[in-house]
Scaffold this active site. Structure first.
Site, PDB file in Angstrom:
ATOM      1  N   GLY A  16      41.009  48.116  30.518  1.00  0.00           N
ATOM      2  CA  GLY A  16      41.792  47.488  31.582  1.00  0.00           C
ATOM      3  C   GLY A  16      43.094  46.934  31.048  1.00  0.00           C
ATOM      4  N   ARG A  17      44.011  46.651  31.971  1.00  0.00           N
ATOM      5  CA  ARG A  17      45.311  46.087  31.603  1.00  0.00           C
ATOM      6  C   ARG A  17      45.555  44.819  32.407  1.00  0.00           C
ATOM      7  NH1 ARG A  17      48.301  50.097  28.891  1.00  0.00           N
ATOM      8  NH2 ARG A  17      47.564  52.243  29.260  1.00  0.00           N
ATOM      9  N   ASP A 130      42.467  29.227  34.064  1.00  0.00           N
ATOM     10  CA  ASP A 130      42.698  30.394  34.923  1.00  0.00           C
ATOM     11  C   ASP A 130      41.370  30.981  35.398  1.00  0.00           C
ATOM     12  OD1 ASP A 130      44.350  32.092  36.324  1.00  0.00           O
ATOM     13  OD2 ASP A 130      44.511  33.555  34.699  1.00  0.00           O
TER      14      ASP A 130
END
Length: 417
Positions: A16-17, A130
């Site tokens: 994933g990015r 986050d």
């Protein structure tokens, strides 16, 4: 194509990015690992590399069943990487995109797992900063928990803190994702453990409702709602669970529960939620906020689980109005802190009130149309009533005058001065 990460690890395949970097499936001395390779511009930042090394001891020492452990931190030339345990499963955002919302028992079990992980992190002096569905992984290999839930683990600890350097994030910037930001972050206060509780409560609300309590539309509107609006009730959940949500979404950080308290209280709720189906509520209709130049994104209703063409589900919102949602699972978003006059734009509490499926939302176009029709009906009725009253008065007066004697008429005339 395989690439070496330091002297001990080999990255084989991109998983994933994100905005901070790329996650690879890798191999290390002890077997498969996940390698988060940070962007090259981050790796070339000497100040960030220094912070990276300073955080090494704290991050490597964080071990908990509901935290994705960091095994190693690699600083090698242009490579700056976190080597983490490999979790064979998916992230919670992918699960939400598939199912839209979860049964309360499964949602509460997942959030209780993450609250326990946060409790361990907070005890070690680490604030995640986050917490959101993209950073919650579901272990598909382990046994199922309450409500058929998979074990949940929180990942990306320390990334927000590493990236949040004074040079990279000035006083006019904030780090985080708009839908999950605590009000004190929006107002520029330093992040403490309570910001994670607020974000996790937002995730729980989203798992239950299918949308976040303050999300949708322009990021500035989302940030304003965090500061000015109260969370709207969710029909169909127990009073005890609702009170937990309200307390953890409190504007005042000191009013929120600690992570360990939240985990224990959620576990206590599980027996009362067994067998309860997912909530049947409609998402608030997107409306253009007062003073905004672009309309908000729309999302499918509860009766239409698949997104219509040109519409997007609400999870996190794109920074550019009208842009397509980012499929790369961006982890951090830097945006300007709104000025006091922007935050004073006023609350639009009725604009985001969830309601039972099919019921009109207060303030919606459908509701406004009904309201206008009621006003017109009431206006016509009022005019008719006044007219009827006038006719009745005229008839009564005419009847009195017709039966009056000359003396009566004379007595009714005002005397001359």
């Amino acid at each position: 194509m395989a690439r070496k990460i330091g002297s001990r690890y080999t990255a084989h395949q991109i998983l994933g990015r994100g905005s901070a970097g790329t996650v690879w499936l890798g191999e290390g001395p002890d077997g498969p690992v996940a390698v988060k390779l940070l962007r090259e511009d981050l790796a070339s930042d000497e100040e960030l590399v220094g912070r990276f090394v300073q955080e090494r001891t704290a991050l490597l020492g964080l071990e908990h069943p509901h935290v994705v452990s960091v095994r190693d931190l690699v600083v090698d030339g242009n490579d700056l990487a976190l080597v983490m345990d490999l979790v064979r499963g998916t992230d919670l955002r992918t699960r939400l995109e598939r199912d839209r919302r979860l049964a309360p028992e499964a949602a509460v079990a997942i959030v209780a797992d993450i609250a326990e992980g946060l409790a361990a992190a907070h005890a070690a002096g680490i604030v995640h900063r986050d917490v959101k569905p993209e950073n919650i992984l579901l272990d598909m290999q382990g046994p199922l928990g309450p409500g058929g839930s998979h074990r949940a683990l929180l990942t990306d600890f320390g990334v927000a803190k590493l990236i949040d350097t004074p040079k990279r994030t000035r006083a006019t910037k904030i780090i985080g994702t708009p839908d999950y930001l605590a009000p004190e972050i929006v107002e520029g206060l330093p992040p403490r453990a309570s910001v994670d509780i607020y974000a996790l409560a937002t995730v729980l609300y989203e798992l239950l409702a299918g949308f976040t309590p303050f999300g949708g539309g322009h990021p500035g509107a989302v940030l304003r709602r965090h500061v000015t609006e109260s969370v709207a009730p969710l029909p169909g959940i127990t009073d005890e669970l609702w009170q937990l949500l309200v307390q953890c979404l409190a504007k005042a950080p000191a009013s929120r529960l600690r992570a360990s308290e939240l985990a224990a209280r959620l576990r206590e709720q599980l027996p009362t939620l067994a067998g309860m189906p997912p909530l049947d509520v409609d998402e608030p209709d997107p409306e253009q906020e007062e003073g905004e130049g672009e309309p908000a994104e729309t999302a499918p209703s509860a009766s239409s689980p698949s997104a219509p063409s040109g519409r997007v589900r609400r999870g996190s919102v794109p920074l550019v109005p009208g842009a397509k949602p980012d499929s790369n699972r961006d982890t951090h978003t830097s945006m300007r802190v709104p000025a006091p006059d922007e935050l004073a734009g006023g609350a639009h509490g009725t604009a985001r009130v969830p309601r039972a499926a099919g019921a009109p939302r207060p303030g919606s176009a459908r509701n406004r149309s009904a309201t206008r029709r009621r006003r017109i009906t009431l206006g016509v009725a009022a005019v008719a009533l006044v007219a009827a009253a006038g006719i009745g008065t005229w008839a009564a007066t005419s009847g009195d005058d017709a039966g009056a004697t000359p003396q009566d008429t004379k007595n009714s005339t005002p005397a001359s001065p």
